[in-house]
Design an enzyme around this catalytic site. Structure first.
Site, mmCIF file in Angstrom:
data_model
loop_
_atom_site.group_PDB
_atom_site.id
_atom_site.type_symbol
_atom_site.label_atom_id
_atom_site.label_comp_id
_atom_site.label_asym_id
_atom_site.label_seq_id
_atom_site.Cartn_x
_atom_site.Cartn_y
_atom_site.Cartn_z
ATOM 1 N N SER A 1 0.844 -1.194 0.000
ATOM 2 C CA SER A 1 0.000 0.000 0.000
ATOM 3 C C SER A 1 0.878 1.243 0.000
ATOM 4 O O SER A 1 2.040 1.202 0.435
ATOM 5 C CB SER A 1 -0.877 0.022 1.255
ATOM 6 O OG SER A 1 -1.536 1.261 1.412
ATOM 7 N N TYR B 1 -2.279 -1.158 10.456
ATOM 8 C CA TYR B 1 -2.350 -1.524 9.042
ATOM 9 C C TYR B 1 -1.115 -1.043 8.284
ATOM 10 O O TYR B 1 -0.479 -1.805 7.546
ATOM 11 C CB TYR B 1 -3.617 -0.922 8.449
ATOM 12 C CG TYR B 1 -3.795 -1.098 6.967
ATOM 13 C CD1 TYR B 1 -4.355 -2.251 6.442
ATOM 14 C CD2 TYR B 1 -3.435 -0.084 6.069
ATOM 15 C CE1 TYR B 1 -4.544 -2.401 5.075
ATOM 16 C CE2 TYR B 1 -3.618 -0.224 4.706
ATOM 17 C CZ TYR B 1 -4.165 -1.389 4.219
ATOM 18 O OH TYR B 1 -4.346 -1.535 2.854
#
Length: 287
Positions: free
Chosen positions: A180, A193
């Protein structure tokens, strides 16, 4: 300018229980159902995609099937989404296999790979895409249990699945991890995360070197803000309403807009790529 497939914010206010489902999203995500055209680039291949029921995983499954691959999707418990994805795979003329369960558990991951090999005949492509996220303003609100769940889902699972799959992979096989932009630009409210996504970058680099002599390539795709069920089910409504507005393109990406990157890395188009990370971020820089 916005269009129906790539709408711009503001998006309607909405909220779902985690991990979220596709039919409740407004606007509905574009997974390439009506736009992706295959060219036989994965003809005869067998792929396993985790988190393949919806979002990015569904877009990958559609693209892989239309490129000629049989596709297994693992997912937690979103049975309707998984059934819809399986139908799209089968409509492309390929075999679909759906496997529910929790990829944070090593025995389940080993069982998933074993089932794919037994029922589809092998494994050529592993896409580690399943993810868990929650938002918190204060580190004091993150429990050790939730931190552990995030790491076990996002980084332990790729380790478990890769370890199980590699002995069945032939030269030319491919492992693709979903990292990401959060790996380089962590949002404070996504502390757990974002930390796992940084770990995935290092896992990709290290594993690519470890298995290069086996002829297996290991790469990653780094999405920016992408419109998936994870967004309305894990973010505050005010964040959902303007999701992706900060990008150079001024909007969230659609799952379909990532499919080509995964096809590149899974196919001979990417035969000289390993240890690489492809950013699909709407213009946000991976620094």
């Amino acid at each position: 300018m916005s269009d129906t497939r790539r709408p711009e914010p503001p998006y309607p206010k909405q909220e779902q229980a985690p991990p979220g489902v596709t039919p409740k999203m407004d606007p509905p995500p574009d997974h390439g159902e009506h736009s992706y055209r295959g060219n036989g680039r994965l003809e005869g291949k067998i792929a396993l995609i985790t988190g393949g029921d919806s979002g990015i995983g569904r877009a990958i499954a559609i693209a892989f099937a239309r490129e000629g691959a049989d596709v297994a999707i693992s997912y937690l418990q979103e049975h309707r989404d998984a059934e819809d994805t399986a139908r799209l795979i089968e409509e492309a003329g390929r075999k679909a296999l759906t496997i529910p369960g929790d990829v944070s558990k090593e025995d389940h991951c080993a069982g998933v790979v074993a089932k794919v090999v037994e029922e589809l005949g092998g494994i050529d492509i592993l896409v580690n895409n399943a993810a868990f996220q929650r938002t918190y303003a204060d580190i004091a609100d993150i429990t050790a249990e939730e931190w552990d769940t995030t790491f076990r889902t996002n980084i332990y699972a790729p380790f478990f699945l890769s370890k199980a799959a590699i002995p069945h992979m032939k030269p030319g096989s491919s492992i693709i991890n979903t990292t990401s932009i959060q790996s380089k630009q962590p949002s404070p409210q996504l502390l757990a995360y974002a930390s796992t996504k940084g770990a995935i970058l290092n896992f990709t680099a290290g594993l690519s070197a470890m298995v290069a002599d086996k002829g297996i390539r290991v790469n990653a795709v780094a999405p920016g803000p992408i419109w998936t069920p994870l967004i309305p089910s894990t973010m505050p409504q005010e964040k959902v309403e303007n999701f992706g507005k900060q990008t150079a393109l001024g909007r969230a990406g659609q799952p379909a807009e990532l499919a080509g990157a995964y096809v590149l890395l899974a196919s001979d188009l990417g035969s000289y790529m390993t240890g690489a990370v492809i950013p699909v971020t709407g213009g946000e820089m991976m620094i």
